[in-house]
Design an enzyme around this catalytic site. Structure first.
Site, PDB file in Angstrom:
ATOM      1  N   ASN A  98      -5.298   2.321 -12.936  1.00 33.17           N
ATOM      2  CA  ASN A  98      -4.330   1.374 -12.367  1.00 33.17           C
ATOM      3  C   ASN A  98      -2.934   1.957 -12.526  1.00 33.17           C
ATOM      4  OD1 ASN A  98      -3.266  -1.233 -11.476  1.00 33.17           O
ATOM      5  ND2 ASN A  98      -2.668  -1.585 -13.610  1.00 33.17           N
TER       6      ASN A  98
ATOM      7  N   MET B 260      -3.639  -7.066  -7.154  1.00 31.01           N
ATOM      8  CA  MET B 260      -3.081  -8.089  -8.031  1.00 31.01           C
ATOM      9  C   MET B 260      -4.108  -9.150  -8.410  1.00 31.01           C
ATOM     10  SD  MET B 260      -0.373  -6.627  -8.382  1.00 31.01           S
ATOM     11  CE  MET B 260       1.368  -6.851  -8.472  1.00 31.01           C
TER      12      MET B 260
ATOM     13  N   GLY C 141       0.782  -1.248   0.000  1.00 33.43           N
ATOM     14  CA  GLY C 141       0.000   0.000   0.000  1.00 33.43           C
ATOM     15  C   GLY C 141       0.803   1.282   0.000  1.00 33.43           C
TER      16      GLY C 141
ATOM     17  N   HIS D 225       1.136   0.801 -12.941  1.00 29.89           N
ATOM     18  CA  HIS D 225       1.997  -0.348 -13.260  1.00 29.89           C
ATOM     19  C   HIS D 225       3.445   0.136 -13.360  1.00 29.89           C
ATOM     20  CE1 HIS D 225       3.126  -4.238 -14.785  1.00 29.89           C
ATOM     21  NE2 HIS D 225       3.814  -3.638 -15.732  1.00 29.89           N
TER      22      HIS D 225
ATOM     23  N   LEU E  71      -9.748  -8.654 -13.282  1.00 29.11           N
ATOM     24  CA  LEU E  71     -11.186  -8.426 -13.122  1.00 29.11           C
ATOM     25  C   LEU E  71     -11.908  -8.858 -14.401  1.00 29.11           C
ATOM     26  CD1 LEU E  71     -10.578  -5.017 -11.430  1.00 29.11           C
ATOM     27  CD2 LEU E  71     -11.754  -6.936 -10.332  1.00 29.11           C
TER      28      LEU E  71
HETATM   29  C1  GAR Z   1       3.574  -1.163  -7.315  1.00 30.64           C
HETATM   30  O1  GAR Z   1       4.890  -1.157  -7.817  1.00 30.64           O
HETATM   31  C2  GAR Z   1       2.572  -1.188  -8.450  1.00 30.64           C
HETATM   32  O2  GAR Z   1       2.970  -0.440  -9.565  1.00 30.64           O
HETATM   33  C3  GAR Z   1       2.529  -2.663  -8.789  1.00 30.64           C
HETATM   34  O3  GAR Z   1       2.528  -3.289  -7.536  1.00 30.64           O
HETATM   35  C4  GAR Z   1       3.262  -2.486  -6.609  1.00 30.64           C
HETATM   36  C5  GAR Z   1       2.418  -2.273  -5.396  1.00 30.64           C
HETATM   37  O4  GAR Z   1       3.132  -1.605  -4.381  1.00 30.64           O
HETATM   38  N1  GAR Z   1       1.362  -2.986  -9.572  1.00 30.64           N
HETATM   39  C6  GAR Z   1       1.398  -3.852 -10.584  1.00 30.64           C
HETATM   40  O5  GAR Z   1       2.384  -4.495 -10.887  1.00 30.64           O
HETATM   41  C7  GAR Z   1       0.090  -3.974 -11.346  1.00 30.64           C
HETATM   42  N2  GAR Z   1       0.269  -4.755 -12.516  1.00 30.64           N
HETATM   43  P1  GAR Z   1       2.361  -0.854  -3.221  1.00 30.64           P
HETATM   44  O6  GAR Z   1       1.388  -1.880  -2.619  1.00 30.64           O
HETATM   45  O7  GAR Z   1       3.440  -0.467  -2.250  1.00 30.64           O
HETATM   46  O8  GAR Z   1       1.645   0.307  -3.825  1.00 30.64           O
END
Ligand code: GAR
Length: 221
Positions: A110, A93, A15, A112, A96
């Site tokens: 979103n 993760m 988060g 990424h 949907l």
């Molecule tokens: C982040 O780096 C986000 O960009 C990635 O998960 C991490 C979550 O970190 N999301 C993806 O890879 C989506 N495909 P966080 O929980 O500390 O925000």
């Protein structure tokens, strides 16, 4: 003053991007208000961050549902109850279904950790290092049914350094993610940008900054 958009955030873990949105929300003129944080993973660290910020939390564990549709029906109920108008995935993760994505079309973003459409999916930084790419970054995009796909709202570029490891690169990209997500949500919530023909429009082209070079350009070529 215009009313703030009521935002729901979906998380699965740490988060830190949620925290960036929470911090941005402290500004009185920020055009979004975080109404609820929903995690599909019980005990996710992001739930504590939301609680500390006084935001309502909810755990909807996908493992307790027989189908994706049943899981999403529960998600919809929680979002409706909180009066959510705009949805943000922040390290959520879970794929949907098309039905859910259609319902939230162009009201769902979103983040990424790559310059999409390159390096969709998991282990982004490892794959960037394997290819020898010199520049990577992060992207905020509107959600479509395919993974890490959809009209791009905003991107930030991050240079890959010669001795980067997966962890050092991830840390620098994450720093950029936090700034980018707060900025992108502001653009979407304020209605500054919109989707037209699967492209995001509304930003003046001159708002873009000079290109990022890696290795840096010398003063004279
Ligand atoms: C982040 O780096 C986000 O960009 C990635 O998960 C991490 C979550 O970190 N999301 C993806 O890879 C989506 N495909 P966080 O929980 O500390 O925000």
């Amino acid at each position: 003053m215009t009313t703030k958009k009521r935002v729901g955030v979906l998380i699965s873990g740490r988060g830190s991007n949620l925290q960036a949105l929470i911090d941005a929300n402290q500004a009185p003129d920020y055009p979004a208000e975080l109404m609820v944080v929903i995690s599909n993973v019980p005990g996710a660290r992001g739930l504590d961050r939301a609680t500390e910020a006084g935001i309502q939390t909810c755990v909807i564990d996908h493992k307790n549902f027989a189908s994706r549709e049943d899981f999403e029906a529960e998600l919809e109920t929680a979002l409706n109850e909180a009066g959510v108008e705009l949805l943000c995935n922040a390290g959520f993760m879970r794929l949907l279904t098309e039905g859910f994505v259609r319902h939230w079309l162009n009201r769902h973003i979103n983040i990424h950790p790559s310059l999409l459409p390159a390096f969709k999916g998991l282990h982004t930084h490892r794959r960037v290092l394997e290819t020898g790419a010199k520049i990577t970054g992060c992207t905020v995009h509107f959600v479509r049914a395919a993974m890490d796909d959809g009209p791009i709202v905003a991107q930030a570029a991050v240079t890959v350094r010669p001795h980067d490891t997966e962890d050092s690169l991830a840390a620098r990209v994450l720093e950029a993610e936090h700034k980018l997500y707060a900025h992108a949500l502001k653009l979407v919530a304020a209605g500054t940008v919109r989707v037209e023909g699967e492209h995001v429009v509304g930003m003046a082209p001159e708002a873009g900054q000079t290109a990022l070079f890696s290795p840096p350009l010398p003063d004279t070529l």
